[in-house]
Scaffold this motif. Structure first.
Motif, short mmCIF file in Angstrom:
data_model
loop_
_atom_site.label_atom_id
_atom_site.label_comp_id
_atom_site.label_asym_id
_atom_site.label_seq_id
_atom_site.Cartn_x
_atom_site.Cartn_y
_atom_site.Cartn_z
N THR A 35 48.50 -0.75 10.00
CA THR A 35 47.71 0.31 10.62
C THR A 35 48.13 1.67 10.06
N GLY A 36 47.16 2.45 9.63
CA GLY A 36 47.42 3.81 9.14
C GLY A 36 48.09 3.89 7.79
N SER A 37 48.24 2.79 7.08
CA SER A 37 48.97 2.78 5.81
C SER A 37 48.05 2.45 4.65
N TYR A 38 48.39 3.02 3.49
CA TYR A 38 47.72 2.63 2.25
C TYR A 38 48.74 2.17 1.21
N ASN A 39 49.97 1.89 1.66
CA ASN A 39 51.02 1.40 0.77
C ASN A 39 50.82 -0.08 0.48
N LEU A 40 50.94 -0.43 -0.80
CA LEU A 40 50.83 -1.83 -1.20
C LEU A 40 52.06 -2.60 -0.74
N GLY B 135 37.86 -0.06 -0.30
CA GLY B 135 38.81 -0.03 0.81
C GLY B 135 38.11 -0.03 2.15
N HIS B 136 38.76 -0.65 3.14
CA HIS B 136 38.22 -0.77 4.49
C HIS B 136 39.34 -0.49 5.50
N THR B 137 38.93 -0.17 6.73
CA THR B 137 39.89 0.06 7.81
C THR B 137 39.42 -0.67 9.07
N ASP B 138 40.32 -0.68 10.06
CA ASP B 138 39.89 -1.09 11.39
C ASP B 138 39.32 0.15 12.08
N GLN C 47 35.97 3.03 -4.11
CA GLN C 47 35.21 3.57 -2.98
C GLN C 47 35.87 3.17 -1.67
N GLY C 48 35.66 3.99 -0.66
CA GLY C 48 36.13 3.69 0.68
C GLY C 48 34.95 3.57 1.62
N MET C 49 35.01 2.61 2.51
CA MET C 49 33.92 2.36 3.45
C MET C 49 34.30 2.71 4.89
N GLY C 50 35.51 3.21 5.11
CA GLY C 50 35.92 3.49 6.48
C GLY C 50 35.92 2.22 7.30
N TYR C 51 35.45 2.32 8.56
CA TYR C 51 35.41 1.15 9.43
C TYR C 51 34.00 0.59 9.60
N GLN D 257 42.59 -8.04 9.94
CA GLN D 257 41.71 -8.55 8.88
C GLN D 257 40.82 -7.46 8.31
N ASN D 258 40.49 -6.48 9.12
CA ASN D 258 39.61 -5.39 8.67
C ASN D 258 40.33 -4.35 7.82
N ARG D 259 41.65 -4.28 7.90
CA ARG D 259 42.43 -3.34 7.09
C ARG D 259 42.68 -3.98 5.73
#
Length: 111
Positions: free
Chosen positions: A9-14, A41-44, A80-84, A99-101
């Motif tokens: 959650t809240g991270s973009y670190n591999l 990229g996707h998020t919850d 590209q980023g798609m947000g949630y 799963q959504n992150r």
């Protein structure tokens, strides 16, 4: 891509367990130079729309940055980023949110 390419959650670190799959992608792209890679990229749904849009872009960017270290040219990557907005699981549970992150990779023929 394996389902394990997800984020905290809240991270973009591999995470360390991403590298074998990403190394394989790099090898495939080296063999098929006439392809483009779409990195999405996707998020919850935790947090604001603006925060999640930026986070999803950073997740995709971190994957692109790593692949660039594996000799994949940036000009071959569409990031590209798609947000949630495109969940694959229910955001009402921690399991669904995890799963959504994610970052999705799609190898495409060059246009």
């Amino acid at each position: 891509m394996p389902g394990s390419i997800t984020f905290e959650t809240g991270s973009y670190n591999l995470r360390d367990d991403f590298y074998p799959a990403l190394n394989s992608v790099g090898e495939v792209l080296a063999k098929y130079a006439d392809t483009t890679l779409r990195i999405t990229g996707h998020t919850d749904n935790t947090g604001s729309r603006a925060l999640n849009q930026t986070l999803s872009e950073r997740r995709a960017g971190s994957v692109a940055d790593y692949l660039a270290t594996r000799a994949v040219e940036r000009s071959r990557m569409l990031v590209q980023g798609m947000g949630y907005d495109q969940p694959i699981a229910d955001n009402s549970s921690e399991q669904g949110r995890s799963q959504n992150r994610r970052v999705e990779l799609m190898i495409l023929p060059k246009a």
